[in-house]
Scaffold this motif. Sequence first.
Motif, short mmCIF file in Angstrom:
data_model
loop_
_atom_site.label_atom_id
_atom_site.label_comp_id
_atom_site.label_asym_id
_atom_site.label_seq_id
_atom_site.Cartn_x
_atom_site.Cartn_y
_atom_site.Cartn_z
N UNK A 186 0.83 -1.20 0.00
CA UNK A 186 0.00 0.00 0.00
C UNK A 186 0.87 1.26 0.00
N UNK A 187 1.89 1.28 0.88
CA UNK A 187 2.76 2.47 0.96
C UNK A 187 3.49 2.69 -0.36
N UNK A 188 3.97 1.60 -0.93
CA UNK A 188 4.67 1.72 -2.23
C UNK A 188 3.78 2.31 -3.30
N UNK A 189 2.55 1.77 -3.36
CA UNK A 189 1.61 2.28 -4.36
C UNK A 189 1.34 3.76 -4.12
N UNK A 190 1.12 4.11 -2.85
CA UNK A 190 0.80 5.50 -2.52
C UNK A 190 1.94 6.42 -2.93
N UNK A 191 3.18 5.95 -2.72
CA UNK A 191 4.33 6.79 -3.09
C UNK A 191 4.44 6.92 -4.61
N UNK A 247 3.10 5.50 14.09
CA UNK A 247 4.17 6.23 13.41
C UNK A 247 4.10 6.01 11.90
N UNK A 248 3.85 4.76 11.52
CA UNK A 248 3.72 4.44 10.09
C UNK A 248 2.61 5.30 9.46
N UNK A 249 1.51 5.39 10.19
CA UNK A 249 0.38 6.13 9.62
C UNK A 249 0.71 7.61 9.47
N UNK A 250 1.39 8.17 10.51
CA UNK A 250 1.77 9.58 10.42
C UNK A 250 2.83 9.78 9.35
N UNK A 251 3.67 8.76 9.14
CA UNK A 251 4.74 8.86 8.14
C UNK A 251 4.19 9.01 6.72
N UNK A 252 2.96 8.53 6.50
CA UNK A 252 2.37 8.69 5.17
C UNK A 252 2.42 10.16 4.78
N UNK A 253 2.25 11.02 5.77
CA UNK A 253 2.22 12.44 5.53
C UNK A 253 3.62 13.06 5.50
N UNK A 254 4.40 12.77 6.54
CA UNK A 254 5.63 13.54 6.73
C UNK A 254 6.87 12.85 6.20
N UNK A 255 6.88 11.51 6.18
CA UNK A 255 8.09 10.85 5.71
C UNK A 255 7.93 10.37 4.27
N UNK A 256 6.86 9.62 4.02
CA UNK A 256 6.64 9.13 2.65
C UNK A 256 6.08 10.24 1.77
N UNK A 257 5.54 11.28 2.38
CA UNK A 257 4.99 12.42 1.66
C UNK A 257 3.99 12.02 0.57
N UNK A 258 3.21 11.01 0.87
CA UNK A 258 2.26 10.56 -0.15
C UNK A 258 0.82 10.84 0.25
N UNK A 259 0.63 11.57 1.36
CA UNK A 259 -0.73 11.93 1.78
C UNK A 259 -0.81 13.43 2.03
N UNK A 260 -1.92 14.05 1.67
CA UNK A 260 -2.05 15.49 1.85
C UNK A 260 -2.10 15.88 3.33
#
Lengths: 440, 293, 283
Positions: A186-191, A247-260
């Motif tokens: 999921x994270x890969x796809x989102x990125x 942390x993973x969920x928050x990382x979608x925003x700040x680390x992976x930068x794939x969420x608004x």
Amino acid sequence: MKRLTRRRLLGAGLAAGLPWCTGGCGVQRGEAGGDRRVTLRYMAWGNPEQLAVERQIAAEFEKRHPEIHIHLFMVPGSAYQDKLQLMLASRTAPDVVRADHYYFPALVRKKYFMPLDRFVAREPTGFLDDFIPLCLEEGTWDRKLYGLNVLFGSVIIYYNQDLFAAAGLRDPYELNRAGKWDWPTFVQAAQALTKHEASGRPLQFGTSTVTFPMFGSVIWNHGGDFLNRELTRFTMAGDADSERGLQEYADLRWRYRCAPTPADTALSAFSFESGKVAMHWGWAGESPRFRRNITNFRWDIVPTPSGEIGNATVVKGNQLVIHTETEHPNEAWEFVKFMTGPVAEMLLCGRLRRAIPTRRSVQNDPEYLRADQPPFHTDVFLESIRRGRTLPIDYRYQEWSQVFTSALEPLFNVQESDAKTALADASQRVNRILSGEEGF
Amino acid sequence: MRKYGNWGYVFILPWLIGFLLFTAGPMLASLYLSFCKYDLHTLTWVGARNYEVLLRQDPLFWKSLTNTALYVLFSVPLGLTGSLAIALLLNQKVKGLAFFRTAFYLPSLVPAVASALVWQWIFHPDAGLLNYGLSMLGVKGPQWLQDPKTALPSLILMSLWGIGGSRMVIFLAGLQGISDELYEAASLDGAKGWAAFRHITLPMLSPTQFFNLVLGIIGSFQVFTSAYVMTNGGPNNATLMYVLYLYNNAFRYFKLGKASAMAWILFVILLIFTLVQFRSASKWVYYEGGEKD
Amino acid sequence: MAAARSPRTALRLQQAAAFAVLCAGAALFSVPFLWTVSTALKTNQQVFAVPPEWIPRPAEWANFQRAWTELPFPTFVGNTITITFLATIGQVVSASLVADGFARVRFPGRDALFYLRLSTMMLPAQVTMIPVFLIWRELRLIDTFAPLTVPSYFGGGAFTIFLLRQFFLTIPRDLDEAALLDGESPLGIWWRVLLPLSRPALVTVVLFSFLGHWDDFMGPLIYLNAMERYTVSIGLRMFQDMFGTQLELLMAASLIHIVPTVVLFFIAQKQFIRGIAMTGLKG
């Protein structure tokens, strides 16, 4: 306009005011006389679309029960809870009420609702067997059944098929069928689906994020949990699995930068409808809106991703309950039975696709399974229920969830904290509320 | 002062009946509730426990009180000055007066649900009008409602959109009540412009100002709707207003006793503020009708 | 600085400056309103367009029709008019009477009662809502217009009384004395002396009372159950849904909602302007 003179003012005032002062009441009450039918008052919330469906269901019910008339009170959703609580506290609530499960545990313990067991006992044996157990679980308190589920749903991911195809990614529905729809995928796809301008300005995001409790499955599937089984203690702080999941969920925003960020999503600038967010975490109930608003891309649904520890999804319904003070308990039960029965479920779940059926018979009905408009993956609705897990909602939920949510804001919204610190902050306050130390 | 004794009671009779019927009972009931545990169903006497919890243990109580005090501190003086300025402008003999008055009053007519949505767009950090305007000036705008540091100022700014509303109309009506003869007389004495404003308009308008000030403070302390619909108290409780927290306790957390205690604490605060204002009123409020008592 | 010029030019300059400032201010204050209008004319897709278009092309006029017909809005408007009319009349008549008592008649206990009345504004309505609701339940008047209109006939609310009292205090008392000598009764003084002199104030009160009841949401929400009795303010909020607001319909309905109040306000302006002539009676 005529001028405002004193005489006119007084004349009008007396004419208008006298009937009131002398105790007369200018408004005609209720139904006309001569109607022998029992009037059953039923209250729910909704928009004009929902209103139309409720009316249709009520009409179907009246056709089958000519002796009962349904008087529907439709209240704006944003203020429903205020009105309901005032009515319950003043014993003026309608005979049948739809109660949001976020509040149901707080209301049921005040003995506002009638236990349904005696009605169920009168039904043919096995009456409850047609309902899926999760639904009955939500409506049960103190080992008695108080409500049957309506508008039952789960958190699923709506995804933009065109964006997936354009990025050359495998369809998540296929991945899920192959058992490969997990968190890293999921994270890969989102990125891969996130695009920025050279200046850093975002153009497109891989996924949206949601607030508590909708991200519950991420915590569970990483092995963590929010409260203990008895719902008396907050268990996330100091628990490595919970901390990692959060942390993973928050990382979608700040680390992976794939969420608004919240700033990006405000005003629907980056909404699923706009075609600029590839995956949207949402309730099953959002599908009518997407059908109405989306015209220029293909979309469908997939369950939320599984994790190392499990593949749970978040489910929640709302309960249809009978007010203790009703004068027509038997008629009320007939209506509750109908609203949660096959005809109404087929309308709400099959036609409007606003919710997921609570009855196995409807779930397996080919008419329900067949879809002529998106989402076509009706089986995803059913799979998400099979994997479903109910939320830790107790009578103090409103207060502790609000404290919890605001403790997470530094983590999610402004990137000023990590999961460990935010949870330590939340822990103290939430536990104080759970121990009843915050006043009455 | 008319001195025909008991007639006074006849005049206020409608209010007295209404007060006894619809107000006194509920007020006393809420006072009693503030000493109870009440979850809308069971009622237990707990003494001063609610007050104790609020004043000693509840950080959100103090947070909400501070937020509200800051809101009052800025929105009341800014709002009053703004309203007076607009009223003065709209009291000029210029063309299109009715149009201008309506234009300034318009924000107060737009339903709260609609204006909340409009303001969310104005405050939008990226696509919003406010930051677009700032970027034209070469300034990078803040995150407004999303940032705990700017969320409360945003709500104050939003409240200023209403300066053309009821307060302005009250000022306007007050200005209309000042007779031209006073200005003419002053003009003969050489008082014009600023001098006339200081020595005629301001004193003659002082009852109106007093009214707007007293009610402005009472109203601003009870600010609820904007925080409720715009931010729901966030982010990180930066816009948790006193009455919003009270409302949450009453209608979300089922703590009516605690909510009632909060209401009575606010009552005492407002009572003190109002009494102080009435005390100081004799120094600056001028009643043409002569002795006040 | 204008002292050196002729008074005429100075006045004209002042008016020109005021006009310029007013134009700029009106433009600034209208922006949010213009966005409301613009949104009301968009299609669902246009609402989500970024950057937002100011002038939607083509304009979706059908939104107004949809907002009007998807819910029984004609009924809602009728109810709102009835409630507002009944309540406004009661409020103006009773508040002006009570305010006269507080402002211009001396009687024992008056000040204590005045502060008591003012203090009723200081307790947030959220905590008295349930007890008040219980009273109406005991009177068996839930789901009627009575809880929304009858209280106006009992003093019309602390705000209105306070407002009128402030105005009455500014009217010279010699007028009362003279009328008393002419053999007027106290009620006659209220009716024949005070009210004619308070025209701008009364217009203000009518306006506020009208607008307050027109836009009231919480009252109708809690006291009215049947949709046949709903007001426009409730209808508006039905376009809001937890799964997304129908923004364009909400905005269209909001515009329909404010038309009567804008018209009323416009008319009230004229009354204000006429009020200038009326105050000539003074002094």
